[in-house]
Design a protein around this motif. Sequence first.
Motif, mmCIF file in Angstrom:
data_model
loop_
_atom_site.group_PDB
_atom_site.id
_atom_site.type_symbol
_atom_site.label_atom_id
_atom_site.label_comp_id
_atom_site.label_asym_id
_atom_site.label_seq_id
_atom_site.Cartn_x
_atom_site.Cartn_y
_atom_site.Cartn_z
ATOM 1 N N ALA A 171 -2.749 4.211 5.118
ATOM 2 C CA ALA A 171 -2.280 3.793 3.793
ATOM 3 C C ALA A 171 -3.157 2.651 3.312
ATOM 4 O O ALA A 171 -3.007 1.522 3.772
ATOM 5 C CB ALA A 171 -0.817 3.366 3.856
ATOM 6 N N THR B 63 0.836 -1.202 0.000
ATOM 7 C CA THR B 63 0.000 0.000 0.000
ATOM 8 C C THR B 63 0.869 1.249 0.000
ATOM 9 O O THR B 63 2.045 1.207 0.338
ATOM 10 C CB THR B 63 -0.880 0.073 1.263
ATOM 11 O OG1 THR B 63 -0.034 -0.082 2.405
ATOM 12 C CG2 THR B 63 -1.951 -0.978 1.253
ATOM 13 N N ARG B 64 0.240 2.355 -0.378
ATOM 14 C CA ARG B 64 0.867 3.659 -0.199
ATOM 15 C C ARG B 64 -0.199 4.612 0.330
ATOM 16 O O ARG B 64 -1.398 4.312 0.286
ATOM 17 C CB ARG B 64 1.453 4.169 -1.524
ATOM 18 C CG ARG B 64 0.437 4.407 -2.613
ATOM 19 C CD ARG B 64 0.943 5.238 -3.810
ATOM 20 N NE ARG B 64 2.250 4.931 -4.322
ATOM 21 C CZ ARG B 64 2.514 4.675 -5.624
ATOM 22 N NH1 ARG B 64 1.531 4.642 -6.506
ATOM 23 N NH2 ARG B 64 3.735 4.460 -6.038
ATOM 24 N N ARG B 65 0.243 5.743 0.864
ATOM 25 C CA ARG B 65 -0.725 6.715 1.371
ATOM 26 C C ARG B 65 -1.223 7.600 0.250
ATOM 27 O O ARG B 65 -0.510 7.872 -0.705
ATOM 28 C CB ARG B 65 -0.085 7.578 2.458
ATOM 29 C CG ARG B 65 -0.277 7.032 3.848
ATOM 30 C CD ARG B 65 0.024 8.091 4.896
ATOM 31 N NE ARG B 65 -0.986 9.132 4.955
ATOM 32 C CZ ARG B 65 -0.791 10.302 5.558
ATOM 33 N NH1 ARG B 65 0.368 10.598 6.108
ATOM 34 N NH2 ARG B 65 -1.763 11.201 5.598
#
Lengths: 560, 320
Positions: free
Chosen positions: A122, A113-115
């Motif tokens: 995230a 995941t990323r924010r």
Amino acid sequence: MAVYEHDVLVVGAGLAGMRATIAADAGGANVAMITKVHPVRSHSNAAQGGINAALTSRGDDWDDHALATVKGSDYLGDQDAIEVMCSEAGDTLIELEHMGVIFNRDEEGHLGTRRFGGQEVARTFFVADITGQALLQVLYEQIVKSQARIYEEWFVTSLVMVDGQCRGVVALELMTGQLHLIKSKAVILATGGSGRVYEPSTNGLIVTGEGMAMAYRAGAALMDMEMVQYHPTTLKGNGILMTEAARGEGAYLLNSEGDRFMEKYAPNMMELASRDVVSRAVQTEINEGRGVDGCVLLDLRHLGRELIETKLSYINEVALDFVNVNLADQPVPIRPGCHYIMGGIKTDVNGATTIPGLYAAGECANVSVHGGNRLGANSLLDTIVFGRRSGHTAATYAAEAGEKAISESVINADRDFIKLLMSREPGNDSWAKIRRDMGDTMNEHVAVFRNEDGMQTAVKAILQLKERFAQLAVRDNSQVFNTSLLFTMELGFMLDVAETICVSALARKESRGAHYRTDIPERDDENWMRHILVHASPEGPSIDYLPVVITRWQPQARSY
Amino acid sequence: MQVTLAIKRFNPESDKPQPHYEEFTVDVEEHFTVLDSLIKVREEVDESLALRCSCRASICGSCAMRVEGHATLACKTKLISVMDGQSKVRIEPMTNQPVIKDLVVDMKPFWDKIRDVEPWLQPQEPEPEDEYIAPNEAMIHLTGVMGCIMCGACVSDCTVLEVDPNFLGPAALAKAYRFVGDPRDDADKHRLKELSKYTGIWDCTRCYECVEVCPKGVAPMDRIMALRDRAIAAGFDGNYGARHTEAFSDLVEHSGWLDELRMIPKTFGMFNPLSLGPLLGMIPIGLRALRRRKLPPIRHKSIPGVKNVRRIFKKVEARK
């Protein structure tokens, strides 16, 4: 004349259109897809950053995603629809993974995941910074597998209405210049946004809003058309998108004094406040003289070359190609640019519009899950969730719709219009000039900051452009791949969309989400927890209102 | 500044449809791409100029065409990079694909070949409840291949397709690699078997054109070579291509350089009745080579340092 007949016809072959087609096919319908470009050319491929989903299996909570979406929408999103989208997001994501999307992983091999903006957690899943393209390719693979029919490079010119129901479309086959009638018991519009009503725009040249305009002309309601998203970070010059994922990975926004100015506007979320907030901040810095050459700077240098080259390789390529900047070495000049329209054809959570037999999904629709401002990475989710739901619902509807006689003369109006365009004496005007004037007008007066005078000026200008359009000739009389004719017809639709944006914007007497009026800068929950509907009438656009659906979250003051 | 675009045009509706060059001189800015200049021509000079384009950002794959003799995306190519001091730029439609009008080609053959490689994931059963577990490195590696935007530039400039339109071609084979290389896909054997047939991976001549022209760094030829390795490893080594590869390496290991005369029977198989045709077919070529004094020596001597070559082979073998 060849007769084409289907249970379900999907107009547009981006993510929403293909997902709808797959669902209708799975529902046993005879389904076909009609598209003015090959499916993989659709503009969904330009989505970069990712797709949001709260995976409950790993302890995330979709309530939290829903609340972030409600707050992001500035409380204009319908909360029942937002709950549907957010609660179905996890299964949707896993389904995409099983279909073959090569999502980036974490160290254990689970989805990484990323924010993203407007969210504390995230929960954005991604394929480098080409997530849209990766999804589009995989859905196309599934379409190839399904063997659904595709009318490729056919341009739909109008909806066929019989006894108040939508029963098919009239379409121009670009390769031959022939007009065709395609009968269908249900039609799903998945024609994407209308970003090219503005100039410049992050959107591809094909994003011309004809689905919205066609539905509007046929009597459907458009909703919240004033809500046009300006993306905070588009490239200087040609306005190409520089993904929010850059900030999600930690990039800074800097003004000419080298300050991270978001401190002033969103002290908690900083660069990851929601898009309307960041765009206003960037534009304010530029307007108040702290810009650099009409831009501010997006600084990724501290992220390091390796991260940039693996997770943000596409925007690095774009920055190198177009402004000769290597993101690992230099900050890149960016400014806000027209990117997405939250408004669109009013639908329920199953894609049904106000016209029986007519469905809509994706950016051309307004469910409404984005309200006044869409969160980054919620658009891909929207296309897949509501694409699937509309495909399923349309197939069920078609199974019970029965037959209706349709005269082939329904194509006459479009045939006559094309003849008229080609027979007019060419003057000095051109589709390109009118289109540019429209884009400039919208970008000047109905943009990040708006006011009564500017919007009034825009409405008048659009009406004048419509008069110019009424005199416009197509200079090219050929049949085969006549893009001059295509662009002229697109322009006619775009002018309708532009007009509905202007009149809706004038109608909303408050500031909310992307609609920020310098003459009325406050949000007014007492009077304006309402959607703005616009219908076509002989006197022009007519305005109506509908209360926002609130399930669990009362409007709060909004700060990031 | 000014530029003259020499555009190869074709109007299928004219009385005698004939491709021809038409020149347009337009004012351009220094930062203009080829696409910017074509759009300017279309909007200001000749509305009938046909081309496909949309995103202007090298992601939709619509605007592949030949600029100065090489396929490229018009939106990714700065005018200044191809002008080379000249003020004229030659722009043509892609090759190896039928022209419909001006710069618009018929990509149906392209998509048919993509279809031929069964371009969808055929995953392991049963499906897990959550996602498939897969190493991130494998996914990042595949992202490089998935970066293919299906623009057709590699197919346009493929030198094999020029002589054999049946070749699957670089784009479809790169697409096939995307599945063979996917740890979740379970149809490797079937895919590699199909790809080892005529029109598949062994028909590439390794000319590098596809790697050169690919605007997205997909490097199709490298993917084809990776497919060859996997095909041999999977046991699909009974074809000329695989035998050629093995013969090549055996001969070099033996003498330190290539013994071209023995290469032929080793590739075709001396006692294979099916090889009689190809073997006899080599005779006229041999005679022509003899006449031009280009026939390799009958007695093939090892090079002086052959032991070192063999040592290299041993080391590589040990690594496998």
